[in-house]
Design a protein around this motif. Structure first.
Motif, PDB file in Angstrom:
ATOM      1  N   ILE A   1       0.844  -1.197   0.000  1.00 57.20           N
ATOM      2  CA  ILE A   1       0.000   0.000   0.000  1.00 57.20           C
ATOM      3  C   ILE A   1       0.878   1.245   0.000  1.00 57.20           C
ATOM      4  CG2 ILE A   1      -1.608   1.383   1.368  1.00 57.20           C
ATOM      5  CD1 ILE A   1      -2.811  -1.213   2.349  1.00 57.20           C
ATOM      6  N   LYS A   2       1.918   1.225   0.863  1.00 60.68           N
ATOM      7  CA  LYS A   2       2.801   2.383   0.943  1.00 60.68           C
ATOM      8  C   LYS A   2       3.468   2.639  -0.399  1.00 60.68           C
ATOM      9  CE  LYS A   2       6.369   4.438   3.839  1.00 60.68           C
ATOM     10  NZ  LYS A   2       7.241   4.263   5.003  1.00 60.68           N
ATOM     11  N   ASN A   3       3.931   1.568  -1.055  1.00 56.56           N
ATOM     12  CA  ASN A   3       4.556   1.730  -2.360  1.00 56.56           C
ATOM     13  C   ASN A   3       3.564   2.256  -3.384  1.00 56.56           C
ATOM     14  OD1 ASN A   3       6.959   0.785  -1.370  1.00 56.56           O
ATOM     15  ND2 ASN A   3       6.590  -1.330  -1.989  1.00 56.56           N
ATOM     16  N   LEU A   4       2.321   1.735  -3.325  1.00 53.42           N
ATOM     17  CA  LEU A   4       1.303   2.187  -4.259  1.00 53.42           C
ATOM     18  C   LEU A   4       0.951   3.636  -4.008  1.00 53.42           C
ATOM     19  CD1 LEU A   4      -0.586   1.345  -6.545  1.00 53.42           C
ATOM     20  CD2 LEU A   4      -2.274   0.696  -4.814  1.00 53.42           C
ATOM     21  N   VAL A   5       0.858   4.002  -2.730  1.00 57.05           N
ATOM     22  CA  VAL A   5       0.575   5.394  -2.381  1.00 57.05           C
ATOM     23  C   VAL A   5       1.658   6.301  -2.944  1.00 57.05           C
ATOM     24  CG1 VAL A   5       0.550   7.029  -0.463  1.00 57.05           C
ATOM     25  CG2 VAL A   5      -0.837   4.962  -0.340  1.00 57.05           C
ATOM     26  N   HIS A   6       2.906   5.929  -2.728  1.00 55.51           N
ATOM     27  CA  HIS A   6       4.011   6.731  -3.243  1.00 55.51           C
ATOM     28  C   HIS A   6       3.931   6.856  -4.766  1.00 55.51           C
ATOM     29  CE1 HIS A   6       6.673   5.873   0.519  1.00 55.51           C
ATOM     30  NE2 HIS A   6       5.780   6.800   0.710  1.00 55.51           N
ATOM     31  N   ARG A   7       3.557   5.765  -5.431  1.00 56.59           N
ATOM     32  CA  ARG A   7       3.457   5.805  -6.890  1.00 56.59           C
ATOM     33  C   ARG A   7       2.347   6.753  -7.331  1.00 56.59           C
ATOM     34  NH1 ARG A   7       0.367   3.561 -10.581  1.00 56.59           N
ATOM     35  NH2 ARG A   7      -0.644   2.056  -9.206  1.00 56.59           N
ATOM     36  N   HIS A   8       1.198   6.674  -6.689  1.00 52.42           N
ATOM     37  CA  HIS A   8       0.092   7.565  -7.034  1.00 52.42           C
ATOM     38  C   HIS A   8       0.506   9.026  -6.867  1.00 52.42           C
ATOM     39  CE1 HIS A   8      -2.669   4.462  -7.823  1.00 52.42           C
ATOM     40  NE2 HIS A   8      -3.128   4.247  -6.615  1.00 52.42           N
ATOM     41  N   VAL A   9       1.143   9.332  -5.751  1.00 51.99           N
ATOM     42  CA  VAL A   9       1.544  10.717  -5.478  1.00 51.99           C
ATOM     43  C   VAL A   9       2.601  11.165  -6.464  1.00 51.99           C
ATOM     44  CG1 VAL A   9       2.635  12.256  -3.800  1.00 51.99           C
ATOM     45  CG2 VAL A   9       0.928  10.592  -3.036  1.00 51.99           C
ATOM     46  N   ARG A  10       3.602  10.322  -6.687  1.00 53.67           N
ATOM     47  CA  ARG A  10       4.675  10.664  -7.622  1.00 53.67           C
ATOM     48  C   ARG A  10       4.128  10.900  -9.026  1.00 53.67           C
ATOM     49  NH1 ARG A  10       7.202   6.138  -7.518  1.00 53.67           N
ATOM     50  NH2 ARG A  10       6.354   5.392  -9.492  1.00 53.67           N
ATOM     51  N   ASP A  11       3.273   9.990  -9.471  1.00 56.36           N
ATOM     52  CA  ASP A  11       2.716  10.116 -10.821  1.00 56.36           C
ATOM     53  C   ASP A  11       1.831  11.353 -10.941  1.00 56.36           C
ATOM     54  OD1 ASP A  11       4.028   7.805 -11.398  1.00 56.36           O
ATOM     55  OD2 ASP A  11       2.249   6.537 -11.518  1.00 56.36           O
ATOM     56  N   ALA A  12       1.056  11.621  -9.905  1.00 58.97           N
ATOM     57  CA  ALA A  12       0.159  12.783  -9.944  1.00 58.97           C
ATOM     58  C   ALA A  12       0.953  14.077 -10.041  1.00 58.97           C
ATOM     59  CB  ALA A  12      -0.736  12.799  -8.708  1.00 58.97           C
ATOM     60  N   LEU A  13       2.010  14.201  -9.250  1.00 60.91           N
ATOM     61  CA  LEU A  13       2.811  15.427  -9.275  1.00 60.91           C
ATOM     62  C   LEU A  13       3.569  15.570 -10.587  1.00 60.91           C
ATOM     63  CD1 LEU A  13       4.187  15.541  -5.611  1.00 60.91           C
ATOM     64  CD2 LEU A  13       2.204  16.709  -6.582  1.00 60.91           C
ATOM     65  N   GLN A  14       3.994  14.441 -11.136  1.00 57.51           N
ATOM     66  CA  GLN A  14       4.700  14.493 -12.422  1.00 57.51           C
ATOM     67  C   GLN A  14       3.750  14.950 -13.532  1.00 57.51           C
ATOM     68  OE1 GLN A  14       6.763  10.880 -13.374  1.00 57.51           O
ATOM     69  NE2 GLN A  14       7.360  11.551 -15.402  1.00 57.51           N
ATOM     70  N   LEU A  15       2.524  14.426 -13.525  1.00 53.62           N
ATOM     71  CA  LEU A  15       1.540  14.832 -14.521  1.00 53.62           C
ATOM     72  C   LEU A  15       1.164  16.300 -14.345  1.00 53.62           C
ATOM     73  CD1 LEU A  15      -0.797  11.707 -14.537  1.00 53.62           C
ATOM     74  CD2 LEU A  15       0.609  12.504 -16.436  1.00 53.62           C
ATOM     75  N   LEU A  16       1.046  16.714 -13.088  1.00 53.41           N
ATOM     76  CA  LEU A  16       0.685  18.095 -12.796  1.00 53.41           C
ATOM     77  C   LEU A  16       1.743  19.053 -13.352  1.00 53.41           C
ATOM     78  CD1 LEU A  16      -1.763  19.238 -11.236  1.00 53.41           C
ATOM     79  CD2 LEU A  16      -0.278  19.464  -9.242  1.00 53.41           C
ATOM     80  N   ARG A  17       2.999  18.664 -13.238  1.00 53.21           N
ATOM     81  CA  ARG A  17       4.098  19.516 -13.715  1.00 53.21           C
ATOM     82  C   ARG A  17       4.037  19.711 -15.234  1.00 53.21           C
ATOM     83  NH1 ARG A  17       8.426  21.058 -11.013  1.00 53.21           N
ATOM     84  NH2 ARG A  17       8.030  19.529  -9.368  1.00 53.21           N
ATOM     85  N   GLY A  18       3.466  18.749 -15.914  1.00 51.01           N
ATOM     86  CA  GLY A  18       3.355  18.870 -17.356  1.00 51.01           C
ATOM     87  C   GLY A  18       2.085  19.576 -17.815  1.00 51.01           C
ATOM     88  N   ARG A  19       1.266  20.026 -16.849  1.00 49.55           N
ATOM     89  CA  ARG A  19      -0.007  20.668 -17.208  1.00 49.55           C
ATOM     90  C   ARG A  19      -0.150  22.029 -16.524  1.00 49.55           C
ATOM     91  NH1 ARG A  19      -3.716  15.229 -16.058  1.00 49.55           N
ATOM     92  NH2 ARG A  19      -2.692  13.901 -17.621  1.00 49.55           N
ATOM     93  N   LEU A  20       0.952  22.755 -16.429  1.00 53.57           N
ATOM     94  CA  LEU A  20       0.937  24.013 -15.690  1.00 53.57           C
ATOM     95  C   LEU A  20      -0.001  25.045 -16.305  1.00 53.57           C
ATOM     96  CD1 LEU A  20       4.738  24.461 -14.844  1.00 53.57           C
ATOM     97  CD2 LEU A  20       2.944  23.367 -13.485  1.00 53.57           C
ATOM     98  N   ASP A  21      -0.209  24.963 -17.597  1.00 50.50           N
ATOM     99  CA  ASP A  21      -1.056  25.959 -18.261  1.00 50.50           C
ATOM    100  C   ASP A  21      -2.537  25.599 -18.218  1.00 50.50           C
ATOM    101  OD1 ASP A  21      -0.506  23.750 -19.875  1.00 50.50           O
ATOM    102  OD2 ASP A  21      -0.924  24.865 -21.715  1.00 50.50           O
ATOM    103  N   LEU A  22      -2.864  24.452 -17.607  1.00 51.16           N
ATOM    104  CA  LEU A  22      -4.250  23.993 -17.538  1.00 51.16           C
ATOM    105  C   LEU A  22      -4.795  24.117 -16.114  1.00 51.16           C
ATOM    106  CD1 LEU A  22      -3.933  20.718 -19.651  1.00 51.16           C
ATOM    107  CD2 LEU A  22      -4.725  22.964 -20.431  1.00 51.16           C
TER     108      LEU A  22
END
Length: 247
Positions: free
Chosen positions: A137-158
């Motif tokens: 669960i901890k690993n999955l949580v970290h993956r969700h958070v990491r992926d979300a922040l990475q995607l967010l960084r690529g959508r700064l204009d949205l």
């Protein structure tokens, strides 16, 4: 005192008791106990794209003791256990969903399945190699958070679209929002603001764009909102930042 088994096939949810909290993820097994059957236990399903499918088996501790004639010791306090399904548990779920016997045999068949579930999960197996699901669960949580922040960084204009972001990383919106806050001590909206202003600083330092153009590049249609966000992150306005750059 009662014992509860949940086979969570799909969807996500949370079970909250007096001293235990279990977050259900797809393909997971949850076992939890309530010492006081009068204590309030709540279960909530997270909104998501997946249909929430699960099976629940609840028995009193007295019933378990009678079945095994006192041969199994159930902890005398509230507890919770969560781990990923094994292949055996996947088959158990499928059997319970698609009963392979005539209706007249249902009572005996379901009783046998209950005994199978109890026998498999209430005794320690010497060769048990299945890792505790808390680590997964901890690993999955970290993956969700990491992926979300990475995607967010690529959508700064949205604009921040929590539903789309959660769908892209594979979990429910409210679940993702809570995970990010828990893991980073900062909500998604503040992460987005920080990323936008960091990018704005980079663009302003390049001296190729003016303040309005930079604001639009990082997702701010209002110059006043951009200036306010910039000041909150950097302690100065974009104009003050440019003045310092020219010194």
């Amino acid at each position: 005192m009662s014992l509860h088994f949940i086979l969570n096939q799909s969807g996500e949810g949370v079970i909250i008791g007096p001293t235990a909290r279990l977050t259900l993820l797809p393909q997971s097994l949850a076992i939890f106990q309530t010492v006081d059957d009068r204590a309030e236990v709540t279960a909530t399903r997270f909104v998501g794209n997946e249909v929430h499918r699960f099976l629940v088996l609840s028995l009193s501790a007295d019933t378990v003791a009678r079945i095994f004639r006192g041969g199994v010791v159930i902890p005398g306090k509230n507890y919770g256990l969560l781990r990923r399904w094994t292949e055996r548990e996947r088959l158990l779920y499928e059997d319970m969903q698609n009963v392979p016997v005539p209706e007249a045999a249902y009572p005996a068949w379901f009783q046998a399945k209950v005994l199978e579930i109890l026998s498999l999960h209430l005794f320690h197996h010497k060769n048990e190699t299945q890792p505790l699901f808390c680590t997964e669960i901890k690993n999955l949580v970290h993956r969700h958070v990491r992926d979300a922040l990475q995607l967010l960084r690529g959508r700064l204009d949205l604009p921040l679209d929590l539903s789309q972001l959660a769908s892209d990383v594979g979990c429910a919106p409210h679940y993702l929002s809570r995970l990010v806050s828990q893991e980073t001590s900062k909500p998604l909206s503040l992460h987005l603001r920080e990323m936008r202003i960091e990018k704005a600083v980079e663009l302003l330092a390049g001296n190729r764009l003016n303040v309005t153009e930079v604001a639009l590049q990082v997702g701010y249609s209002s110059l006043s909102h951009f200036s306010k966000a910039f000041a909150l992150e950097k302690g100065m306005t974009p104009s003050d930042f440019l003045k310092r750059q020219r010194l």
